[in-house]
Design a protein around this motif. Structure first.
Motif, PDB file in Angstrom:
ATOM      1  N   GLN A  93      -4.976   7.944  -0.548  1.00  0.00           N
ATOM      2  CA  GLN A  93      -3.997   7.589  -1.792  1.00  0.00           C
ATOM      3  C   GLN A  93      -5.127   7.371  -3.167  1.00  0.00           C
ATOM      4  OE1 GLN A  93      -2.057   3.856  -0.735  1.00  0.00           O
ATOM      5  NE2 GLN A  93      -1.165   4.982   1.235  1.00  0.00           N
ATOM      6  N   PHE A  94      -6.342   6.760  -2.865  1.00  0.00           N
ATOM      7  CA  PHE A  94      -7.112   6.557  -3.944  1.00  0.00           C
ATOM      8  C   PHE A  94      -7.534   7.842  -4.744  1.00  0.00           C
ATOM      9  CE2 PHE A  94     -11.578   6.450  -5.493  1.00  0.00           C
ATOM     10  CZ  PHE A  94     -11.497   5.625  -6.538  1.00  0.00           C
ATOM     11  N   GLU A 147       0.907   4.514   7.723  1.00  0.00           N
ATOM     12  CA  GLU A 147      -0.480   3.757   8.113  1.00  0.00           C
ATOM     13  C   GLU A 147      -1.318   4.761   8.989  1.00  0.00           C
ATOM     14  OE1 GLU A 147      -1.745   1.726   6.397  1.00  0.00           O
ATOM     15  OE2 GLU A 147      -0.044   1.121   5.011  1.00  0.00           O
ATOM     16  N   LYS A 194      -5.184   6.475   9.641  1.00  0.00           N
ATOM     17  CA  LYS A 194      -6.820   6.318   9.094  1.00  0.00           C
ATOM     18  C   LYS A 194      -7.050   7.192   8.264  1.00  0.00           C
ATOM     19  CE  LYS A 194     -11.394   6.131  11.307  1.00  0.00           C
ATOM     20  NZ  LYS A 194     -12.145   6.403  12.515  1.00  0.00           N
ATOM     21  N   SER A 202      -5.822   7.032   5.286  1.00  0.00           N
ATOM     22  CA  SER A 202      -4.761   6.955   4.123  1.00  0.00           C
ATOM     23  C   SER A 202      -4.818   6.493   2.697  1.00  0.00           C
ATOM     24  CB  SER A 202      -3.421   6.618   4.808  1.00  0.00           C
ATOM     25  OG  SER A 202      -3.421   5.254   5.126  1.00  0.00           O
ATOM     26  N   ARG A 203      -5.553   5.276   2.960  1.00  0.00           N
ATOM     27  CA  ARG A 203      -5.756   4.339   1.861  1.00  0.00           C
ATOM     28  C   ARG A 203      -6.814   5.164   1.048  1.00  0.00           C
ATOM     29  NH1 ARG A 203      -2.230   0.403   0.772  1.00  0.00           N
ATOM     30  NH2 ARG A 203      -1.664  -0.518   2.485  1.00  0.00           N
ATOM     31  N   GLN A 232       8.367   3.654   0.726  1.00  0.00           N
ATOM     32  CA  GLN A 232       8.060   2.409   1.573  1.00  0.00           C
ATOM     33  C   GLN A 232       9.011   1.285   1.327  1.00  0.00           C
ATOM     34  OE1 GLN A 232       3.984   1.313  -0.006  1.00  0.00           O
ATOM     35  NE2 GLN A 232       3.080   2.835   1.489  1.00  0.00           N
TER      36      GLN A 232
END
Length: 307
Positions: A125-126, A117, A119, A121-122, A197
């Motif tokens: 991923q998108f 996790e 900064k 990373s989301r 995960q």
């Protein structure tokens, strides 16, 4: 005594009738729920599969199917002597051999790199997954324009080749491979990320206490726990790449000089250009046999030993 026996027999018969009625009702309810799937399966999968097998044993008359001539295994014998088939098979094997390892490697590296996790990373991923939502037509047209004569990709990588790489016997297939990896790696990345995960972090903490380094933790913890996901990625990507059609059709039309003509592309030419539907059906069933053999081989080599 006879009355007692008669009463017992009646009770036994009644119980069997009740059991039979209950079993029958359960069977009917089960068939009722399964009926929509069975109808769709029969109409869109089973019937075409059997029809294709029937066609592969005939010299099929496109305009008057009733006048088709039964030839037995002649189409399959012709296939083995057809240079175009062997060229398409070799091109397909070349494409699969380059694409599958790259997809597995790229998706695994991305999954391991974005597991924490951090900064942004989301967002990453998108970004990595987003190409997968595009259709093959969009991907093929965009990349064909990028590597056309004067395209952005051709200009940036012009020192590797002269002119458009899609017109080069050597570079046309690698460009299609890169296009495919860019397009599909995001899906397999999501699969492997979910598998990573699910690995308990306490195992890594215990390994660190024992003095294990990153490579040892990857070998002894990560890979064993991600084995099923990796097996799925290898088998699914292999099956999917053997059926490649859209990229060579949109980007090279099977050229130059048939260097990117794959089995499905060859099947398309037989069915929609030369109208040799019986011979095309034989090619399709040969491809099906190859996919079954490859899937079994992958399972035996990659996932057959669970110890």
């Amino acid at each position: 005594m006879s009355n007692v026996e008669a009463t017992t027999d009646n009770r036994t018969t009644s119980r069997w009738e009740q059991l039979f009625d209950r079993s029958t009702r359960e069977l009917l309810v089960g068939l009722l729920f399964a009926a929509p799937y069975l109808v769709l399966f029969s109409v869109f999968l089973l019937y075409p599969l059997l029809k294709g097998l029937y066609m592969s044993l005939h010299e099929w008359n496109f305009l008057e199917p009733s006048k088709s001539t039964y030839v037995g295994l002649e189409n399959y014998a012709r296939l083995l002597e057809d240079p175009a088939f062997w060229n398409a098979l070799w091109n397909t094997l070349e494409f699969v051999g380059m694409t599958v390892p790259l997809i597995v490697g790229v998706s695994l590296v991305l999954a391991l790199g974005l597991n924490k996790e951090l900064k942004g990373s989301r967002l990453l991923q998108f970004v990595y997954f987003s190409p997968y939502v595009l259709t093959v037509s969009v991907v093929g047209i965009v990349w064909a324009q990028m590597f056309a004569q004067g395209g952005v990709g051709t200009q940036y990588f012009g020192w590797l080749f002269s002119g458009s790489p899609l017109n080069s016997k050597f570079w046309a297939m690698p460009v299609i491979v890169v296009t495919t990896v860019w397009w599909q790696a995001g899906f397999y990345f999501a699969v492997l990320l979910a598998a990573r995960q699910n690995v308990p972090e306490r195992l890594y903490e215990a390994a660190r206490l024992d003095g294990a380094g990153p490579w040892r933790m990857f070998r002894d913890i990560t890979l064993p726990h991600m084995k099923n996901a990796l097996l799925f990625v290898v088998i699914a990507s292999t099956i999917f790449q053997f059926q490649v059609f859209g990229q060579p059709y949109l980007m090279t039309k099977g050229g130059p000089v048939g260097n990117t003509e794959t089995l499905v592309y060859y099947l398309y030419e037989l069915g929609f250009q030369t109208r040799e539907l019986g011979f095309g059906a034989a090619v399709g069933y040969t491809l099906l046999l190859i996919l079954v053999c490859v899937s079994v081989l992958n399972y035996v080599l990659v996932g057959g030993n669970d110890e």
